[in-house]
Write an enzyme that holds these catalytic residues in place. Structure first.
Site: not given
Ligand SMILES: *Cc1c(COP(=O)(O)O)cnc(C)c1O
Length: 421
Positions: A279-280, A317, A321, A346
């Protein structure tokens, strides 16, 4: 849940008022909450506790927020790291991450990066193509090391998120098509310097529906059975990251970590493998805000333009996106109005919100871009020759600058004149 709350009418990060940070450090500035970071680690760990064989390994996706203080906080809470470059590997280890808990992902690992990771003794390489396998085998053999690998399979599912953050469709560059995976595993098993241990999958980011994940995990489960039948010793399954977070308070909440955990329990029943997660966003997004000051309010054709001192170079972001960030007055009056929030850069794309009903703000007021801890500061640039945005970490009633705002002279001094000028 986060630790950014109104106290006596002013937005605070834990026990520190955001105006106090803005006065001390200037604006724009990213502010992170230690309590929220730690809470998210524990909530996620609780959600997946007891699943799979042995304790699950939770590896934070460093690209979401590579600040050393953030990584050190997460390392202390027991997290590992998912890295996608030699730079991220360096930063993860420098922040105290255990090499054993480091996973190296990405389609473009170079031989130098592979050597760096093998010398550091990382836990796992997630391999995304057969040429990459061959290169890793050659590098590992040259160094006299053995690389533990999983192959990232592309399960060909529609993640249902923004196209630029979908990674698990067969048209995407990521992973090896799951039909081609058995042959890739057979190839891997024949190579020196490679020890096959797992299967990996990651289908995209900001997922707000569990069904595509469950479909992808179903394919991984079937593949694990086939691979074992073919004689491979599959001991690990890396289920990636991607769970979404709430950005827009008007939208339904994404599935909770507990609901995600329940789905994983269902999808992985009987796998008899150690589970890994990456998770990120889920860990850091709600743990950060971007604080910015209103420069001026300018008349617009339909709604006023609130020009703030943060811009697309600080928080990319929305322009990259079309992402939504809740934008709040740090000292709200209770009055609301329809406004456009823009930065000074700009580019028309330097727009954070159009026709947004939000707190009324005036010149010199502070605003907070909520849920900005993930893919925020890490994507910042110096476009328009603006200094890189600083970062602050709060813990209780303390705060510290964990990345300074470099002086603008440093930008100019990094350039060199050639001898003929
Ligand atoms: C970016 C990424 C993540 C994390 O994704 P999240 O949406 O931030 O949880 C995990 N694994 C891989 C391989 C990624 O490229």
């Amino acid at each position: 849940m986060d630790n950014f709350t109104l106290r006596d009418g002013t937005l605070h990060a834990e026990d520190v008022s955001l105006p106090a940070i803005a006065d001390a450090v200037g604006t724009p500035v990213y502010v992170y909450s230690t309590a929220t970071l730690e809470r998210h680690v524990h909530v996620f760990r609780d959600a997946v506790a007891g699943l799979g064989k042995g304790e699950p390994l939770v590896a934070f996706a460093v690209k979401a927020n590579p600040n050393k203080a953030v990584l050190a906080t997460l390392a202390r809470a027991g997290m590992g790291a998912d890295v996608v470059s030699g730079g991220e590997l360096y930063r993860a280890l420098d922040a105290g991450m255990d090499p054993n808990k480091v996973v190296f992902s990405g389609v473009g690992k170079t031989a130098d990066e592979m050597a760096q990771a093998l010398n550091a003794g990382i836990g796992q390489f997630n391999i995304e193509s057969e040429p990459e396998l061959d290169m890793l085998s050659a590098v590992a053999t040259r160094l006299g090391k053995v690389a533990q690998i999983a192959i990232r399979v592309n399960p060909d599912v529609i993640a249902g998120t923004h196209a630029k953050i979908s990674t698990g469709g067969k048209e995407n560059k990521f992973g090896i098509d799951y039909h081609a995976a058995p042959a890739a595993y057979a190839h891997a098993a024949s190579l020196p310097g490679i020890r096959v241990r797992g299967v990996a999958v990651h289908i995209g980011s900001q997922l707000t529906d569990l069904l595509p994940l469950e479909a992808a995990f179903g394919r991984v489960g079937a593949l694990i059975r086939d691979l074992r039948a073919a004689g491979h010793d599959i001991t690990h399954a890396d289920l990636g990251g991607g769970l979404g977070v709430p950005y827009d308070p008007a939208r339904p909440l994404p599935p909770s970590p507990a609901e995600y955990g329940a789905m994983v329990a269902r999808a992985t029943a009987g796998w008899d493998a150690r589970l890994m997660f990456e998770p990120g966003r889920l860990i850091v997004a709600n743990a950060g805000v971007l604080v910015s000051r209103v420069i001026r309010v300018k008349q617009g054709a339909t709604a006023p333009f609130v020009v703030v001192d943060a811009a697309m170079n600080d928080l990319l972001r929305p322009s990259l996106y079309d992402a939504y960030h809740d934008i709040r007055a740090v000292t709200p009056t209770g009055e609301r109005a329809v406004t456009n929030i823009v930065g000074p850069v700009c580019e028309t794309g330097d727009t954070f919100a159009l026709g947004r009903e939000m707190d009324v703000v005036a010149a010199d007021d502070l605003v907070a871009f909520m849920t900005a801890g993930a893919y925020g500061a890490t994507m910042a640039s110096t476009y328009n020759s603006r200094a890189l945005v600083p970062e602050v970490l709060v813990a209780g009633d303390r705060f510290a600058v964990v990345r300074e705002r470099p002086p603008i002279e440093a930008l100019a001094q990094a350039d060199r004149l050639p001898p003929w000028l």
